[in-house]
Design a protein around this motif. Structure first.
Motif, PDB file in Angstrom:
ATOM      1  N   PRO A 240      13.276  16.495 -47.014  1.00  0.00           N
ATOM      2  CA  PRO A 240      13.719  17.445 -45.987  1.00  0.00           C
ATOM      3  C   PRO A 240      14.847  18.339 -46.499  1.00  0.00           C
ATOM      4  CG  PRO A 240      14.656  15.283 -45.576  1.00  0.00           C
ATOM      5  CD  PRO A 240      13.675  15.113 -46.707  1.00  0.00           C
ATOM      6  N   ASP A 241      14.904  19.559 -45.964  1.00  0.00           N
ATOM      7  CA  ASP A 241      15.998  20.459 -46.327  1.00  0.00           C
ATOM      8  C   ASP A 241      17.337  19.925 -45.836  1.00  0.00           C
ATOM      9  OD1 ASP A 241      14.304  22.281 -47.557  1.00  0.00           O
ATOM     10  OD2 ASP A 241      13.935  23.369 -45.696  1.00  0.00           O
ATOM     11  N   CYS A 242      17.316  19.239 -44.685  1.00  0.00           N
ATOM     12  CA  CYS A 242      18.561  18.719 -44.134  1.00  0.00           C
ATOM     13  C   CYS A 242      18.291  17.459 -43.323  1.00  0.00           C
ATOM     14  CB  CYS A 242      19.259  19.761 -43.266  1.00  0.00           C
ATOM     15  SG  CYS A 242      18.354  20.156 -41.748  1.00  0.00           S
ATOM     16  N   LEU A 243      19.347  16.712 -43.054  1.00  0.00           N
ATOM     17  CA  LEU A 243      19.300  15.530 -42.204  1.00  0.00           C
ATOM     18  C   LEU A 243      20.121  15.795 -40.956  1.00  0.00           C
ATOM     19  CD1 LEU A 243      20.066  12.753 -44.875  1.00  0.00           C
ATOM     20  CD2 LEU A 243      17.824  13.384 -43.983  1.00  0.00           C
ATOM     21  N   ASP A 244      19.632  15.343 -39.808  1.00  0.00           N
ATOM     22  CA  ASP A 244      20.432  15.377 -38.587  1.00  0.00           C
ATOM     23  C   ASP A 244      21.253  14.092 -38.525  1.00  0.00           C
ATOM     24  OD1 ASP A 244      19.470  17.811 -37.741  1.00  0.00           O
ATOM     25  OD2 ASP A 244      17.826  16.938 -36.587  1.00  0.00           O
ATOM     26  N   ALA A 245      22.551  14.232 -38.363  1.00  0.00           N
ATOM     27  CA  ALA A 245      23.455  13.082 -38.347  1.00  0.00           C
ATOM     28  C   ALA A 245      24.071  12.941 -36.970  1.00  0.00           C
ATOM     29  CB  ALA A 245      24.547  13.246 -39.390  1.00  0.00           C
ATOM     30  N   GLU A 246      24.006  11.732 -36.421  1.00  0.00           N
ATOM     31  CA  GLU A 246      24.617  11.431 -35.131  1.00  0.00           C
ATOM     32  C   GLU A 246      25.584  10.275 -35.304  1.00  0.00           C
ATOM     33  OE1 GLU A 246      22.080  11.536 -31.512  1.00  0.00           O
ATOM     34  OE2 GLU A 246      20.475  11.475 -32.987  1.00  0.00           O
ATOM     35  N   PRO A 247      26.826  10.395 -34.802  1.00  0.00           N
ATOM     36  CA  PRO A 247      27.783   9.283 -34.916  1.00  0.00           C
ATOM     37  C   PRO A 247      27.223   8.036 -34.269  1.00  0.00           C
ATOM     38  CG  PRO A 247      28.872  11.288 -34.193  1.00  0.00           C
ATOM     39  CD  PRO A 247      27.389  11.556 -34.128  1.00  0.00           C
ATOM     40  N   GLY A 248      27.471   6.896 -34.909  1.00  0.00           N
ATOM     41  CA  GLY A 248      26.990   5.629 -34.367  1.00  0.00           C
ATOM     42  C   GLY A 248      27.879   4.514 -34.826  1.00  0.00           C
ATOM     43  N   GLY A 249      27.320   3.321 -35.082  1.00  0.00           N
ATOM     44  CA  GLY A 249      28.095   2.192 -35.584  1.00  0.00           C
ATOM     45  C   GLY A 249      29.239   1.843 -34.662  1.00  0.00           C
ATOM     46  N   SER A 250      30.380   1.499 -35.249  1.00  0.00           N
ATOM     47  CA  SER A 250      31.505   1.055 -34.446  1.00  0.00           C
ATOM     48  C   SER A 250      32.090   2.162 -33.594  1.00  0.00           C
ATOM     49  CB  SER A 250      32.605   0.493 -35.357  1.00  0.00           C
ATOM     50  OG  SER A 250      33.047   1.480 -36.256  1.00  0.00           O
TER      51      SER A 250
END
Length: 260
Positions: free
Chosen positions: A97-107
């Motif tokens: 992919p040209d880019c990744l969508d990043a969403e905050p998660g984890g702690s």
């Protein structure tokens, strides 16, 4: 792109994919209601243009020809992208992919994990005898406090306790707040009348981490020893700092990967 998400391009995208392969982080592939989880150890990146999946399972082969959704969690952030699966002589391939969508998660997300705490509490029998009974309670994960915590400072315990004492407990005051969790430590803030805790005492807890599969989760049982207790001036609020004393090696590895 979803609200609060950001897009990751080129060099940073490549670093993330390399980390996923190195840590063997599983990747969820979904097309409509059909999904399959694949191990990144079976994937190879070809010149940062094509991702090859070797020895694909039958469930993945059934998605060949579809535009599918890919998602994975890396360093407590969920990444996702879309691509089309194509079959080749070496397995199944897709275009990088040209880019990744990043969403905050984890702690940083209140929904990222759950904690059930076990403790002993004083109770009174019908004839007036005071005794201790084992109890358990589902805790509240305070992601707002976790994301504001700077553990690199030597006075982080005092600063964390001060932050906890300056804010009112949300909802039921008798529900403990989990204000910090790592692969080694756990910190609770609670009203003293729920139960008392002293340095050197041992407690236990279930840690539950949802996995990207229907009706599934990772449950980790830990015991921890109280390292330090900081109490508010009125002694009604306490901040308990615990260090894990009993945890399985594979669970320790999971937590280390999850929080690092």
């Amino acid at each position: 792109m979803k609200k609060n998400s950001r897009q990751i391009y080129e060099i940073e995208r490549n670093v993330i994919f390399e980390g996923v392969m190195r840590r063997k982080i599983p990747i969820l592939v979904r097309s409509g209601v059909d999904f399959v989880e694949i191990g990144s150890s079976s994937m190879k990146i070809m010149d940062y243009k094509v991702i090859l999946i070797q020895n694909p399972p039958a469930a993945l082969l059934s998605l060949v020809g579809d535009d599918v959704d890919f998602s994975f969690v890396y360093n407590s952030v969920q990444y996702s992208f879309k691509s089309a699966l194509k079959q080749c002589s070496l397995g199944v391939a897709l275009v990088m992919p040209d880019c990744l969508d990043a969403e905050p998660g984890g702690s940083g997300s209140g929904e990222a994990f759950a904690v059930e705490l076990f403790f002993e509490a004083e109770e009174v029998s019908k004839n007036g005898i005071v005794f201790k009974n084992k109890r358990s309670v589902d805790c509240r994960v305070r992601s707002d406090i976790m994301t504001a915590l700077d553990c690199a400072r030597p006075d982080w315990r005092e600063r964390l306790a001060s932050r906890c004492f300056s804010e009112p407990f949300a909802g039921d005051a008798l529900v403990p707040d989990v204000v910090f969790l790592s692969c080694e430590k756990i910190v609770f803030a609670f009203q003293k009348r729920l139960f008392d805790a002293n340095e050197g005492e041992e407690f236990a807890a279930w840690l539950r981490f949802p996995l990207k599969r229907p009706l599934n989760e990772r449950k980790i049982y830990v015991s921890f020893v109280v390292e330090k207790v900081v109490r508010a001036g009125d002694c009604e609020k306490s901040c308990v700092f615990g260090k894990f004393s009993g945890i399985k090696l594979e669970d320790l590895r999971f937590l280390d990967e999850y929080f690092n």
